[in-house]
Design a protein around this motif. Sequence first.
Motif, PDB file in Angstrom:
ATOM      1  N   LEU A 180       0.815  -1.216   0.000  1.00 10.97           N
ATOM      2  CA  LEU A 180       0.000   0.000   0.000  1.00 10.97           C
ATOM      3  C   LEU A 180       0.849   1.267   0.000  1.00 10.97           C
ATOM      4  N   GLY A 181       2.157   1.102   0.045  1.00 10.42           N
ATOM      5  CA  GLY A 181       3.043   2.257   0.022  1.00 10.42           C
ATOM      6  C   GLY A 181       2.987   3.084   1.290  1.00 10.42           C
ATOM      7  N   LEU A 182       2.755   2.436   2.418  1.00 11.76           N
ATOM      8  CA  LEU A 182       2.629   3.143   3.697  1.00 11.76           C
ATOM      9  C   LEU A 182       3.981   3.168   4.400  1.00 11.76           C
ATOM     10  N   SER A 183       4.321   4.310   4.951  1.00 11.84           N
ATOM     11  CA  SER A 183       5.620   4.476   5.605  1.00 11.84           C
ATOM     12  C   SER A 183       5.522   4.156   7.091  1.00 11.84           C
ATOM     13  N   GLU A 184       6.673   4.103   7.729  1.00  9.14           N
ATOM     14  CA  GLU A 184       6.720   3.807   9.160  1.00  9.14           C
ATOM     15  C   GLU A 184       6.064   4.905   9.978  1.00  9.14           C
ATOM     16  N   SER A 185       6.069   6.128   9.483  1.00 11.93           N
ATOM     17  CA  SER A 185       5.495   7.250  10.232  1.00 11.93           C
ATOM     18  C   SER A 185       3.978   7.350  10.087  1.00 11.93           C
ATOM     19  N   ASP A 186       3.403   6.625   9.129  1.00  9.92           N
ATOM     20  CA  ASP A 186       1.948   6.647   8.961  1.00  9.92           C
ATOM     21  C   ASP A 186       1.281   5.886  10.107  1.00  9.92           C
ATOM     22  N   PHE A 187       0.197   6.458  10.630  1.00 10.35           N
ATOM     23  CA  PHE A 187      -0.598   5.778  11.650  1.00 10.35           C
ATOM     24  C   PHE A 187      -1.777   5.138  10.929  1.00 10.35           C
ATOM     25  N   VAL A 188      -1.766   3.808  10.849  1.00  4.98           N
ATOM     26  CA  VAL A 188      -2.739   3.078  10.045  1.00  4.98           C
ATOM     27  C   VAL A 188      -3.888   2.584  10.918  1.00  4.98           C
ATOM     28  N   VAL A 189      -5.094   2.991  10.552  1.00  6.63           N
ATOM     29  CA  VAL A 189      -6.320   2.535  11.212  1.00  6.63           C
ATOM     30  C   VAL A 189      -7.068   1.664  10.217  1.00  6.63           C
ATOM     31  N   SER A 190      -7.309   0.416  10.563  1.00  5.26           N
ATOM     32  CA  SER A 190      -7.908  -0.508   9.593  1.00  5.26           C
ATOM     33  C   SER A 190      -9.291  -0.973  10.022  1.00  5.26           C
ATOM     34  N   PHE A 191     -10.087  -1.285   9.005  1.00  2.00           N
ATOM     35  CA  PHE A 191     -11.342  -2.021   9.174  1.00  2.00           C
ATOM     36  C   PHE A 191     -11.284  -3.163   8.188  1.00  2.00           C
ATOM     37  N   ALA A 192     -11.559  -4.385   8.637  1.00  3.06           N
ATOM     38  CA  ALA A 192     -11.542  -5.547   7.748  1.00  3.06           C
ATOM     39  C   ALA A 192     -12.807  -6.359   7.956  1.00  3.06           C
ATOM     40  N   GLY A 193     -13.571  -6.524   6.886  1.00  2.32           N
ATOM     41  CA  GLY A 193     -14.787  -7.324   7.010  1.00  2.32           C
ATOM     42  C   GLY A 193     -15.869  -6.859   6.054  1.00  2.32           C
ATOM     43  N   THR A 194     -17.088  -7.272   6.354  1.00  2.00           N
ATOM     44  CA  THR A 194     -18.239  -6.932   5.525  1.00  2.00           C
ATOM     45  C   THR A 194     -18.589  -5.456   5.675  1.00  2.00           C
ATOM     46  N   MET A 195     -18.781  -4.789   4.554  1.00  2.00           N
ATOM     47  CA  MET A 195     -19.170  -3.385   4.556  1.00  2.00           C
ATOM     48  C   MET A 195     -20.660  -3.296   4.255  1.00  2.00           C
ATOM     49  N   GLY A 196     -21.449  -3.590   5.287  1.00  2.00           N
ATOM     50  CA  GLY A 196     -22.903  -3.555   5.145  1.00  2.00           C
ATOM     51  C   GLY A 196     -23.502  -2.364   5.862  1.00  2.00           C
ATOM     52  N   TRP A 197     -24.814  -2.300   5.831  1.00  2.00           N
ATOM     53  CA  TRP A 197     -25.528  -1.183   6.454  1.00  2.00           C
ATOM     54  C   TRP A 197     -25.297  -1.154   7.953  1.00  2.00           C
ATOM     55  N   SER A 198     -25.299  -2.301   8.600  1.00  2.00           N
ATOM     56  CA  SER A 198     -25.217  -2.339  10.062  1.00  2.00           C
ATOM     57  C   SER A 198     -23.849  -1.913  10.580  1.00  2.00           C
ATOM     58  N   GLN A 199     -22.803  -1.974   9.744  1.00  2.00           N
ATOM     59  CA  GLN A 199     -21.467  -1.608  10.216  1.00  2.00           C
ATOM     60  C   GLN A 199     -21.304  -0.103  10.441  1.00  2.00           C
ATOM     61  N   GLY A 200     -22.150   0.715   9.847  1.00  2.00           N
ATOM     62  CA  GLY A 200     -22.102   2.151  10.109  1.00  2.00           C
ATOM     63  C   GLY A 200     -20.779   2.803   9.747  1.00  2.00           C
TER      64      GLY A 200
END
Length: 428
Positions: free
Chosen positions: A219-239
Motif C-alpha cells: 500500500l506504500g505506507l511508511s513507518e510514520s503513517d498511523f494506520v487505522v484498519s477495518f476488515a470485514g463486511t461493509m454492510g448497512w449495520s457496520q455504520g
Amino acid sequence: MHILVLTHYWPPEIGASPHLTFELAETLVELGNRVTVVTGMPSYNMSALPEQYHGRYLYEEEVSGIRVLRIATGTSHSRSKFRRGLEHLAITPLYTLRALGVRNVDVVYTVSPPLTMGIAASLAARWHGARACLGVQDLFPQSAIDLGIMKNRLLVRSFEALERLAYAASCAITVHSSGNKDHIVAKGVQPARIHSIPNWVDTEAIRPGHRMNEFRAELGLSESDFVVSFAGTMGWSQGLDTVVQAARLLVGDPTRTIFVLVGDGTERQRLGQLAADLPNVRFVPMQPQDRYSQVLAASDACLVTLRPEVHTPVVPSKLLTIMAAARPVLASLPLAGDAPQIVQSAKAGIVSAAGDAAALADAIRLLTRAPDQAAAYGHNGREYAIRHFSRPACVRQFEQVLRSIARAPNPRKVPASNSYELPTTLPK
C-alpha cells in the motif's frame, strides 16, 4: 459421537461465519468426534468458483478429517434483500435432502442466519432419530427491524414466526453472549435450553506480527503513517459512514492517519463515493484468510463499528481477532451492547458511542499521541483473548452441549434401511 453440521457458509468462502464453523468442526474432530458437513458450492465473498466445483450438482471432499458433502443451491448471495430471502427459503429442502443420506448421526448442528437452516437441521435430526442444536450468530429478524431494513408488518410477523419455529424445533440453542441469551429468553424459550458460549479466536494462528510487513509495503505506507484498519463486511449495520466522517475530521492533522478499509459488501460502492475526495482513506478488496493476520499486523489500531440503531447485543468476531493480534481496539458501538463491555473489561482500547465521528477522531488522536498507551491496550487485549476466548476451551463447551442432547432420549429411531421420505412433523 457423529456430528452432522448443516451450514450455508464454509471455506474456501471468506468471512467470519465460514471460518468459525470450520474451526468448530476441525476442533471437534481433534477431540475424537466424527464430523460430516452438508453445505453448498462456494460463492460467498468469492470472485470465481474454484475449478473442482464447476458443473457439479453434488460434490464430496475431505478437509482436516471432516467429510464435506456439497450440493449446488443456486444461491448468489445477492445484494437484493428480496432475492436473498427467496434463496434462503429455497436452500431448506436442498440441505435437508443432502443430509438424509448420512448414516449413524448422533446430533445435528447448524448456524443461523439464515433462520431457515434451523428448520433444515430439525428436519434432518428428526429423520435420523437425533436432536438438533441451533447456533445463533445474529438475532434475526430483530437486527433487520432495528436497522429499518424490515418494515412491512406482515413480513416482520412471518419472520418472527419462523424464528419461534426454529427455536422450538431445536433441543439446544447456543449464543455468543449473555445479552443474546436474554433476548431469546424474552421470546419465551426456557433459559435451560440456551447456552452462552463466546465465539473464539485461534490465538496461535492470529499472533502479534511485524508492523512493517508485506501488506503495508504493497500500500506504500511508511513507518510514520498511523494506520487505522477495518476488515470485514461493509454492510448497512457496520455504520462505516462514521469512519469516513472521522477521516474527514483528521485530514491535515500533524500525524498522518491513513484509514485502510478492507472488504466488500452492499455499502462498499457508496462509501467509496463518499470518501472519493479524502486523501487518507484507502479501499482494499477482501483478502484471503491467510492474509488477514498481515492486515492486522500492519495496523496501528483496528476498528470495530456498528450503527446506533443496532440494539441487539452483537459481539463482532473481528473484535476477538484484533485483540489476539495485540492491536488496540477503536470501538464505535452502541454503548449498551456486550462488545463495549468486553473492550472495557479487557482494557483493550477506546470505546466511543456509535455514530459519533468526533469522538472516534478524538480517540484516534489520543492513540497517535500516546504510543505507550496504545501498546498497552494491545498487550491487554491479547492476554484477555488467551484467557477467555481460546479455541480449545470454547469448542469443548460446544462439545459438552452436543453430548448432553445426544444422550437425551431420541424422538424417533429410524432403521438403517430407511427410505428417503421427509418427516411431516417437527420434534416438540
